[in-house]
Design a protein around this motif. Structure first.
Motif, PDB file in Angstrom:
ATOM      1  N   TRP A  28       0.870  -1.040   0.073  1.00  0.00           N
ATOM      2  CA  TRP A  28       0.035   0.160   0.116  1.00  0.00           C
ATOM      3  C   TRP A  28       0.836   1.133  -0.106  1.00  0.00           C
ATOM      4  CZ3 TRP A  28      -4.506  -1.017   4.107  1.00  0.00           C
ATOM      5  CH2 TRP A  28      -5.261  -2.022   3.774  1.00  0.00           C
ATOM      6  N   ALA A  29       1.972   1.302   0.666  1.00  0.00           N
ATOM      7  CA  ALA A  29       2.855   2.488   0.612  1.00  0.00           C
ATOM      8  C   ALA A  29       3.612   2.553  -0.383  1.00  0.00           C
ATOM      9  CB  ALA A  29       3.873   2.360   2.064  1.00  0.00           C
ATOM     10  N   ALA A  30       3.742   1.460  -1.207  1.00  0.00           N
ATOM     11  CA  ALA A  30       4.549   1.575  -2.523  1.00  0.00           C
ATOM     12  C   ALA A  30       3.628   2.266  -3.543  1.00  0.00           C
ATOM     13  CB  ALA A  30       5.045   0.219  -2.922  1.00  0.00           C
ATOM     14  N   ALA A  31       2.322   2.090  -3.432  1.00  0.00           N
ATOM     15  CA  ALA A  31       1.425   2.462  -4.657  1.00  0.00           C
ATOM     16  C   ALA A  31       0.798   3.942  -4.050  1.00  0.00           C
ATOM     17  CB  ALA A  31       0.359   1.446  -4.458  1.00  0.00           C
ATOM     18  N   ILE A  41       4.770   8.766   2.648  1.00  0.00           N
ATOM     19  CA  ILE A  41       3.362   8.999   2.519  1.00  0.00           C
ATOM     20  C   ILE A  41       3.088   9.973   3.612  1.00  0.00           C
ATOM     21  CG2 ILE A  41       2.985   6.673   1.461  1.00  0.00           C
ATOM     22  CD1 ILE A  41       1.644   6.030   4.084  1.00  0.00           C
ATOM     23  N   SER A  42       1.710  10.555   3.482  1.00  0.00           N
ATOM     24  CA  SER A  42       1.285  11.570   4.554  1.00  0.00           C
ATOM     25  C   SER A  42       0.690  11.015   5.756  1.00  0.00           C
ATOM     26  CB  SER A  42       0.147  12.260   3.821  1.00  0.00           C
ATOM     27  OG  SER A  42      -1.105  11.501   3.797  1.00  0.00           O
ATOM     28  N   GLU A  43       0.492  11.573   6.776  1.00  0.00           N
ATOM     29  CA  GLU A  43       0.245  11.153   8.073  1.00  0.00           C
ATOM     30  C   GLU A  43      -1.323  10.600   7.949  1.00  0.00           C
ATOM     31  OE1 GLU A  43       0.076  11.661  12.551  1.00  0.00           O
ATOM     32  OE2 GLU A  43       0.552  13.500  11.460  1.00  0.00           O
ATOM     33  N   ALA A  44      -2.175  11.314   7.225  1.00  0.00           N
ATOM     34  CA  ALA A  44      -3.675  10.970   6.923  1.00  0.00           C
ATOM     35  C   ALA A  44      -3.434   9.759   6.299  1.00  0.00           C
ATOM     36  CB  ALA A  44      -4.188  12.047   6.252  1.00  0.00           C
ATOM     37  N   ALA A  45      -2.919   9.306   5.379  1.00  0.00           N
ATOM     38  CA  ALA A  45      -2.736   8.037   4.536  1.00  0.00           C
ATOM     39  C   ALA A  45      -2.375   7.048   5.688  1.00  0.00           C
ATOM     40  CB  ALA A  45      -1.854   8.198   3.391  1.00  0.00           C
ATOM     41  N   ALA A  46      -1.245   7.303   6.338  1.00  0.00           N
ATOM     42  CA  ALA A  46      -0.809   6.239   7.250  1.00  0.00           C
ATOM     43  C   ALA A  46      -1.701   5.965   8.242  1.00  0.00           C
ATOM     44  CB  ALA A  46       0.594   6.829   7.865  1.00  0.00           C
ATOM     45  N   LEU A  47      -2.409   6.750   8.620  1.00  0.00           N
ATOM     46  CA  LEU A  47      -3.494   6.806   9.723  1.00  0.00           C
ATOM     47  C   LEU A  47      -4.494   5.843   9.117  1.00  0.00           C
ATOM     48  CD1 LEU A  47      -4.991   7.042  12.369  1.00  0.00           C
ATOM     49  CD2 LEU A  47      -5.907   9.291  11.400  1.00  0.00           C
ATOM     50  N   ALA A  48      -5.000   6.048   7.842  1.00  0.00           N
ATOM     51  CA  ALA A  48      -6.113   5.553   7.320  1.00  0.00           C
ATOM     52  C   ALA A  48      -5.880   4.080   7.104  1.00  0.00           C
ATOM     53  CB  ALA A  48      -6.550   6.257   6.007  1.00  0.00           C
ATOM     54  N   TYR A  49      -4.497   3.704   6.523  1.00  0.00           N
ATOM     55  CA  TYR A  49      -4.065   2.424   6.343  1.00  0.00           C
ATOM     56  C   TYR A  49      -3.873   1.677   7.293  1.00  0.00           C
ATOM     57  CZ  TYR A  49      -2.762   3.985   1.499  1.00  0.00           C
ATOM     58  OH  TYR A  49      -2.739   4.348   0.324  1.00  0.00           O
ATOM     59  N   SER A  50      -3.486   2.358   8.615  1.00  0.00           N
ATOM     60  CA  SER A  50      -3.272   1.448   9.925  1.00  0.00           C
ATOM     61  C   SER A  50      -4.778   1.106  10.533  1.00  0.00           C
ATOM     62  CB  SER A  50      -2.664   2.100  10.916  1.00  0.00           C
ATOM     63  OG  SER A  50      -3.309   3.602  11.298  1.00  0.00           O
ATOM     64  N   ILE A  51      -5.694   1.864  10.029  1.00  0.00           N
ATOM     65  CA  ILE A  51      -7.111   1.541  10.492  1.00  0.00           C
ATOM     66  C   ILE A  51      -7.775   0.546   9.615  1.00  0.00           C
ATOM     67  CG2 ILE A  51      -9.423   2.305  10.771  1.00  0.00           C
ATOM     68  CD1 ILE A  51      -8.321   5.330  11.839  1.00  0.00           C
TER      69      ILE A  51
END
Length: 80
Positions: A28-31, A41-51
């Motif tokens: 997911w991070a690579a894409a 990646i942004s913090e918002a994306a990291a938060l969303a992915y972790s959820i």
């Protein structure tokens, strides 16, 4: 599934520093488009992915910068 993690330097309402850490799938991070200037990646994306990801996590770790270390040592001395 390989996991990747990203940490973001933050401060709480009392001014204490900490790192907010997120883990999420490496694919997911690579894409995900990266932020200019940081290359991550942004913090918002990291938060969303972790959820969204069942294997994702969020946690906080203390900061050990010079300012935080001095503040912690001073607080410890004043309580003894």
């Amino acid at each position: 599934m390989y996991m990747e993690w990203a940490r973001f330097h933050k401060a709480d309402e009392n001014g204490r520093h900490y790192f907010q850490v997120y883990s999420f799938p490496q694919e997911w991070a690579a894409a995900t488009p990266k932020e200019s200037g940081t290359g991550r990646i942004s913090e918002a994306a990291a938060l969303a992915y972790s959820i969204i990801c069942a294997a994702g996590w969020q946690w906080q770790t203390p900061c050990h910068c010079v300012e935080c270390t001095i503040t912690t040592k001073s607080a410890q001395r004043s309580t003894t």
